[in-house]
Design an enzyme around this catalytic site. Structure first.
Site, PDB file in Angstrom:
ATOM      1  N   HIS A 172       9.302  -5.764  -8.365  1.00  0.00           N
ATOM      2  CA  HIS A 172       9.547  -4.593  -7.556  1.00  0.00           C
ATOM      3  C   HIS A 172      10.958  -4.866  -6.798  1.00  0.00           C
ATOM      4  CE1 HIS A 172       5.797  -3.391  -8.185  1.00  0.00           C
ATOM      5  NE2 HIS A 172       5.814  -2.460  -7.398  1.00  0.00           N
ATOM      6  N   LYS A 607       3.284   5.933   2.381  1.00  0.00           N
ATOM      7  CA  LYS A 607       4.208   7.109   2.215  1.00  0.00           C
ATOM      8  C   LYS A 607       3.783   8.293   2.301  1.00  0.00           C
ATOM      9  CE  LYS A 607       8.132   8.385  -0.699  1.00  0.00           C
ATOM     10  NZ  LYS A 607       7.856   9.358  -1.629  1.00  0.00           N
TER      11      LYS A 607
END
Length: 957
Positions: A172, A607
């Site tokens: 990531h 999120k």
């Protein structure tokens, strides 16, 4: 060069330990000298002047001094700004290394004070200390605690054998540092460690100081920002650096710790399986990264196999030095003699080797092993997986090593069989096999659907599969999964994306044929329906993986759903129950011995729903999944997709494990290790070992206690059984209120407009730190909140010092409860004292709030030339959250419960403030320019500022 004895390393009243203070002052003084040497006196004066102003602004509560610093910065040319950024960023690289050395020092000091009293030269006096306590959170402490709780040696060994711990490295895009910077940090860490040695001579210290000075100078002169994005192959090499470095050394150390703990507390040892293994997504995670191709995955497999075999050859060289035992002195087992005879029949060793080791059977056996490993190395071809197959497997190597160990044990060398190089090599082979780390393949559910649609269309089965209802999709998938015939021949005529995915499945099939251990799970991101899991099974069948037996397809892969949104988390247990009872998948589950892995996404859930809703939805989903798996007799392993920052599920891994609902404490667990977290946890061997032992401690003790304690009335709440309905309702409202505040911001179109104007997200999206794009948007498509990945979303908030994803909504959530419900205060205080989950989530929020810097954040808000500012509601939520947290925890100020970390934050703030002020000035200049060449030059400087703030905050996204 300065005289080292002239450096003033003492600082009064810093609030940190003397060893840490001395090391920070040492590297800081060196950096100051070097900055002046390389950049001149004016640069040095700017460095000191800006630091002094920001420090005074904080200490004297004088914001006008911070304003003065900003005004000074505005007068400087770009070259000076960049030099300042380099100096301050380098300072934080050095401070971070010094802090890690302090962690190591403290752990070693605790270890010295916890030695078993039976050991000579233990703590206390020359005969040892009779009251030494195990080091907290160590494996020794875990075994001691279990013994104190009444568990027998057999029970403790059984708990160890139940463990299945699998940290998973991912690529990531959160590691902002270049490999060159990481390597220099490693050199500096080694030198700082040498300076800590009490037995170092003055000459050794002087030489070390000279080398340290040079390394600091080299670090300051090294580009912080990559010239271009790393390739996937470079990311793979970086991951292998850690796997073959500190992780490779940590595994046998952990196995040794277990044996020593068993000896100390139970006077026994035990043969244990590989209870701790690593996996990797690097080179195989395809979700949103078009650069991870079938060729890349094929190459990754070849490299892992080659480097692992090469490392075993090095280990065998080390072992050969030990095993010089001669038949003129002692005999060996009949089994080993028979093995040597069989080896001689199969392998023609050179005459000189046979002659050299004719009386040393153990060394001769190692020579035969080496020949077999060399044979496997000769077969490795990164373009042809099938060519790598060989008759000698990792199980065969382990059997040969076991044969050596058994012979040693039976002939007077029991200790040598259970320790030293042989024990180390056996632990390595058990753990890493020939594959190093199993590769998971991950892909988005929508890509599978498109590929299945293309196959069904090409095979004349369904013209428009995507338009079917879920019920009709399941009917089609069920028929095809029970039909042994392929849909198409060699996937001819498929669209490019579908053809590429089918090639990936072909690579998986080939790798599985060579070494089944190399293939981990097949993870389906954004799993919304049952068909989302049956679709990759059909693709695997089409690629020739597995077979249809008695009308049921058996896939040799673990197909893993990834639940990421709040809606999907809420429905996860129902979807899994539907899946478990579906005839086709039930057959698959039976073929996998009832085992099911389920992955949970911490980043996207935050999120989607904000901090409190994400954490509570995950906790409830974990409990519900544990229950539904128990009801269907499914062996569950949860895979926690945790990011590095609190806003993406990060934090203390051991605390997070202990806070899980008891129903899922079965010894099995996976968690991601992402980006900068990998280098933070695994760059230094001592830090790596501490991190891993804490994971083992938490998993072992939580598993034992969950299985030894009668089921609670409400396992979801553990100790809070008496308030089951009230507490759940309270938590539901807390999560809903927090989500309401969060969604009010992100659902407001002006919120996104303000965010893009107030943060450096435009530049973060261009930062060349990873091969994966920051957005799921197609090329040329505008990036919006919906397609922006969670990592850059959090990254930009961290840069501006709001750090909102790690706490925002806490004020409205807790504040509303305290205002509206008379008993809420006492209930929340009780939860904080007695419920690990609530305490962990609340402490993580207040840690992020302690790192938040609203006076700096306000300056970013001023950058946003938009109609609506969202700074005021963020500040309001912060203030309400602060008041609520102090009421609940009984603290006088945020984060008082962790004074060491709180002091570190306070000491860092003035230096970090300078970096933020530099970044804000660069953003202003960038936005004021219209010339593309000038903008590009400024963008490079902004990249440098982003790296600097990331180093200061020790986090990105």
């Amino acid at each position: 060069m300065p005289r080292w004895d002239d450096l003033d390393l003492e600082t009064e009243g810093t609030g940190i330990s003397t060893p840490l203070s001395r090391q920070v002052n040492l590297v800081g003084s060196m950096l100051g000298h070097i900055a002046e040497e390389q950049g001149g006196t004016a640069l040095f004066e700017h460095v000191e002047g800006l630091r002094a102003l920001c420090k005074a602004a904080e200490r004297e509560d004088a914001p006008e001094k911070r304003e003065e610093a900003a005004e000074r910065i505005a007068t400087l040319d770009q070259d000076t700004l960049e030099r300042l950024l380099h100096v301050y960023t380098t300072f934080f690289h050095l401070v971070n290394q010094a802090e890690q050395q302090e962690i190591i020092r403290i752990n070693r000091e605790r270890a010295r004070q916890s030695g078993p009293s039976a050991w000579p030269l233990g703590p206390g006096d020359e005969n040892g200390s009779s009251d030494a306590e195990p080091r907290p959170q160590s494996i020794d402490a875990a075994v001691a605690d279990l013994k104190a709780e009444g568990h027998t040696a057999d029970e403790v060994v059984a708990f160890f054998r139940q463990l299945d711990i699998q940290p998973t490295l991912t690529a990531h895009p959160t590691e902002a540092r270049r490999r060159s910077v990481l390597r220099k940090e490693q050199h500096i860490a080694d030198l700082l460690s040498t300076l800590r040695r009490p037995d170092a001579t003055p000459d050794e210290r002087a030489e070390t100081l000279d080398r340290l000075y040079s390394q600091v100078a080299f670090l300051l002169g090294t580009d912080e920002v990559r010239a271009e994005r790393p390739t996937v192959r470079e990311e793979v090499k970086q991951g292998h650096h850690f796997l073959h470095g500190s992780i490779w050394d940590t595994i046998p150390a952990i196995h040794r710790d277990v044996q020593q703990a068993l000896r100390r507390h139970y006077d026994t040892t035990a043969e244990l399986p590989a209870f701790l293994q690593y996996r990797s997504w690097i080179g195989s995670d395809r979700d949103g990264n078009p650069n991870v191709t079938a060729d890349v995955t094929r190459w990754t497999f070849a490299r892992q196999r080659r480097t692992t075999l090469e490392h075993y050859l090095d280990e065998i060289d080390e072992l050969r030095d030990d095993l010089s035992i001669s038949t003129r002195q002692l005999t060996v087992s009949d089994a080993l003699e028979a093995s040597l005879d069989a080896d001689a029949e199969a392998i023609d060793l050179p005459d000189d080797v046979r002659g050299q080791y004719q009386r040393e059977p153990y060394r001769l056996k190692l020579c035969y092993i080496e020949e077999r490993l060399h044979g496997l190395l000769d077969r490795i071809d990164a373009t042809d997986v099938a060519a790598m197959a060989g008759a000698y497997t990792a199980d065969d190597l382990l059997a040969d090593l076991d044969l050596i160990a058994e012979s040693l044990q039976g002939h007077g060398f029991e200790n040598a069989a259970q320790s030293g190089p042989l024990h180390r090599l056996r632990a390595l082979v058990k753990t890493f096999g020939f594959h190093l780390a199993a590769l998971d393949v991950r892909q988005h559910s929508g890509v599978h659907e498109d590929t299945v649609a293309a196959l069904l269309d090409a095979g004349g089965v369904v013209d428009d599969y995507g338009a079917l209802s879920e019920e009709d999709k399941l009917a089609v998938l069920s028929r095809e999964l029970q039909n042994p015939r392929p849909l198409v021949s060699r996937h001819a005529g498929l669209p490019p994306d579908a053809a590429e995915l089918m090639e990936v499945f072909g690579v998986i099939r080939a790798m599985h044929a060579v070494d089944p251990d190399i293939v981990g799970s097949y993870v389906v991101s954004m799993t919304h329906t049952v068909s989302d899991l049956l679709e990759p099974m059909l693709l695997a069948k089409e690629a020739g993986l597995g077979a249809v037996v008695d009308g049921s397809y058996r896939c040799p892969l673990d197909v893993v759903p990834l639940f990421e949104t709040i809606e999907d988390l809420d429905a996860a247990d129902d979807r899994m129950e539907t899946l478990f009872t579906h005839p086709v998948y039930a057959a698959q589950l039976e073929g996998r011995d009832g085992f099911q892995e389920i992955m949970l996404g911490y980043s996207d859930s935050n999120k989607d729903g904000g901090y409190w809703m994400a954490n509570w939805a995950l906790h409830k989903a974990i409990h519900a999944l544990g229950v539904v798996c128990d009801e269907h007799d499914v062996d569950l392993r949860l895979f926690h997709g945790r990011g590095g920052t609190v806003g993406r599920g990060g934090g203390h891994t051991s605390q997070a494990i202990q806070a899980l609902p008891p129903v899922v404490h079965n010894g099995r667990i996976r968690m991601t290790e992402q980006g900068e977290i990998i280098s933070f946890r695994y760059a230094l061997p001592d830090i790596a070992r501490r991190h891993v032992e804490q994971i083992v401690n938490a998993t072992l003790t939580s598993t034992a206690r969950a299985q030894s304690t009668p089921p609670a009335e409400n396992p979801l709440l553990s100790d809070k059984v008496s308030m089951e309905s009230d507490v759940v309702a309270l938590m539901d409202r807390l999560a809903e209120e927090g989500m309401s505040a969060y969604r009010e911001f992100i659902d407001d179109p002006e919120g996104w407009q303000w965010y893009t104007a107030a943060t450096p997200i435009e530049h973060i999206s261009r930062l060349p730190i990873a091969s994966r794009p920051v957005s799921r948007a197609s090329e040329g498509e505008q990036v919006e909140f919906e397609n922006l990945r969670a990592i850059p979303w959090v990254f930009a908030w961290t840069q501006t010092r709001y750090i909102a994803p790690g706490w925002y909504g806490t004020g409205q959530g807790l504040g509303t409860l305290l205002e509206d419900e008379p008993d809420a205060r006492d209930t929340l205080k009780d939860l904080y004292e007695n419920w690990p989950f609530f305490r962990t989530v609340l402490d993580s929020a207040q840690r992020e709030m302690a790192r938040t810097r609203l006076p700096i954040a306000e300056r970013y808000d001023a950058l946003a030339d938009v109609d609506t500012s969202f700074h005021a509601p963020i500040v309001d939520d912060y203030e309400r959250a602060e008041d609520a947290i102090l009421q609940i925890t009984g603290q006088d100020a945020l984060f008082d419960g962790n004074p060491v970390l709180k002091k570190s934050i306070e000491l860092r703030n003035p230096y970090t403030d300078v970096l933020n002020l530099l970044q804000i000035e660069l953003l202003k200049r960038y936005r004021a320019r219209t010339d593309e060449t000038e903008q590009e030059t400024l963008r490079e400087a902004i990249f440098l500022s982003i790296n600097g703030v990331a180093a200061a905050m020790q986090s990105t996204g």
